[in-house]
Design an enzyme around this catalytic site. Structure first.
Site, PDB file in Angstrom:
ATOM      1  N   GLY A   1       0.794  -1.220   0.000  1.00 37.09           N
ATOM      2  CA  GLY A   1       0.000   0.000   0.000  1.00 37.09           C
ATOM      3  C   GLY A   1       0.827   1.269   0.000  1.00 37.09           C
TER       4      GLY A   1
ATOM      5  N   ALA B   1       0.940   2.221   9.109  1.00 37.01           N
ATOM      6  CA  ALA B   1       0.166   0.984   9.287  1.00 37.01           C
ATOM      7  C   ALA B   1      -1.301   1.285   9.562  1.00 37.01           C
ATOM      8  CB  ALA B   1       0.758   0.161  10.424  1.00 37.01           C
TER       9      ALA B   1
ATOM     10  N   THR C   1      -8.789  -1.773   8.684  1.00 39.66           N
ATOM     11  CA  THR C   1     -10.155  -1.271   8.643  1.00 39.66           C
ATOM     12  C   THR C   1     -11.105  -2.427   8.413  1.00 39.66           C
ATOM     13  OG1 THR C   1     -11.605   0.468   7.757  1.00 39.66           O
ATOM     14  CG2 THR C   1     -10.322  -0.782   6.161  1.00 39.66           C
TER      15      THR C   1
ATOM     16  N   GLN D   1     -17.381   2.599   8.368  1.00 42.47           N
ATOM     17  CA  GLN D   1     -15.958   2.568   8.740  1.00 42.47           C
ATOM     18  C   GLN D   1     -15.769   3.306  10.064  1.00 42.47           C
ATOM     19  OE1 GLN D   1     -12.557   2.366   6.049  1.00 42.47           O
ATOM     20  NE2 GLN D   1     -13.881   3.217   4.458  1.00 42.47           N
TER      21      GLN D   1
ATOM     22  N   TYR E   1     -12.198   2.881  11.856  1.00 45.95           N
ATOM     23  CA  TYR E   1     -11.139   3.549  11.097  1.00 45.95           C
ATOM     24  C   TYR E   1     -11.267   5.067  11.209  1.00 45.95           C
ATOM     25  CZ  TYR E   1      -8.293   4.869   7.033  1.00 45.95           C
ATOM     26  OH  TYR E   1      -7.366   5.439   6.205  1.00 45.95           O
TER      27      TYR E   1
END
Length: 322
Positions: free
Chosen positions: A15, A87, A90, A145, A148
């Site tokens: 990512g 880092a 989710t 979410q 997150y």
């Protein structure tokens, strides 16, 4: 170019973190990476080589392990001048259906991982920059979410508090915060998902390389906060002006924009409890829709333009018309 510059990327095996590793290597840094997945770390060691890369399996939610990793970095590569906390975990899930331990695990990795990384960095760094990775969702949360978004909100408060402490101490280390838009990363392949469709980044979608470019600007510049992509600007300033309208708008279509057209198999594995099997790559599966062009804006400058520049321009325009 200075020799033997050392940087750390926590969460750098895939990512955005992986894209940041490549950007740092291109700038001549030796890079230390930590992540949970040993297979991806081993692939990075083989690809890059031990002379330029230290790759250690560490869970960022483990504070003691992160401090041990920081000591290993100093002993192996030297004292870092850049530390990037990237880092995250989710889950795409209604809050009512999310078990408490799942919520806590996401917050532990996404928020406490940055807390632990910052603490470990301050134990060993003498000067330089710590860059925390935030999100436009820190200003405007979205449904499905909750954990997150909560973690990203917390990162804003934590980073601002520590930044002021370091200024008070006249420390040689400073903090920066990079607020990212929707980025084409593997998280949409391996995140836990309770929607009937596979998740996608809510458009517009940007490349990890654009995010890495913003992180490098933060690491080598002096901006306290950076907005990436027009969508982040819209989220930040939109929620300042029309928060209630955005609540209703996201209630109507905030979930739908996170759904792709592909059905989600009910037995798909995810990376919440253990690392997912995936190559050590930055990009996800939405490359055909991801743009490498996007705004990278000093957030403080953007605020001044919006709150002072726009009214001043309107006043001058009024004078001209009058």
């Amino acid at each position: 170019m200075a020799k033997d510059r050392v940087a750390v990327v926590a969460g750098g095996s895939a990512g955005v973190g992986r894209a940041v590793v490549s950007a740092l290597l291109d700038k001549g840094y030796k890079v230390a990476v930590c992540a949970r997945g040993e297979e991806r770390l081993a692939a990075m060691r083989e690809e890059i080589g031990a002379e330029r890369l230290l790759a250690t399996s560490v869970d960022v939610a483990d504070a003691a392990a992160m401090e041990g990793f920081a000591k290993e970095v100093v002993e192996t590569l030297g004292v870092p001048s850049v530390w990037v906390n990237s880092a995250m975990l989710t889950a795409f899930s209604p809050f009512r259906e999310m078990p408490p331990e799942e919520f806590e695990q996401i917050v532990a990795a996404t928020f406490m991982g940055q807390v632990n990384g910052t603490r470990a960095a301050l134990r060993v760094m003498e000067r330089g920059r710590i860059v925390n990775i935030g999100s436009g969702l820190a200003y405007r949360p979205v449904p499905f979410q909750s954990a997150y978004c909560a973690a990203k909100h917390a990162i804003n408060g934590f980073t601002g508090s520590i930044a002021s402490e370091l200024m008070r101490e006249k420390s040689g280390v400073s903090l920066a915060l990079v607020q990212l838009p929707a980025v084409n990363t593997p998280q949409f392949t391996w995140a836990r998902n309770r929607m009937k469709k596979k998740p996608q980044p809510a458009p517009p979608i940007y490349t990890p390389e654009l995010a890495a470019k913003a992180v490098m600007k933060a690491a080598e510049g002096d901006a306290r906060e950076i907005f990436v992509g027009k969508s982040v600007m819209q989220l930040v300033f939109g929620t300042m002006v029309l928060p209630a309208w955005l609540d209703k708008k996201l209630a109507e279509d905030g979930v739908e924009t996170q759904k792709s057209d592909e059905a989600e198999p009910g037995d798909r594995e995810d990376n919440l409890e253990t690392p997912a099997e995936h190559p050590a790559t930055a990009d996800g599966r939405f490359g055909d829709r991801a743009s490498s062009d996007g705004w990278i804006v000093d957030a403080d400058l953007a605020r001044k333009v919006v709150f002072f520049g726009v009214p001043a321009l309107a006043f001058l325009l009024g004078l001209v018309i009058g």
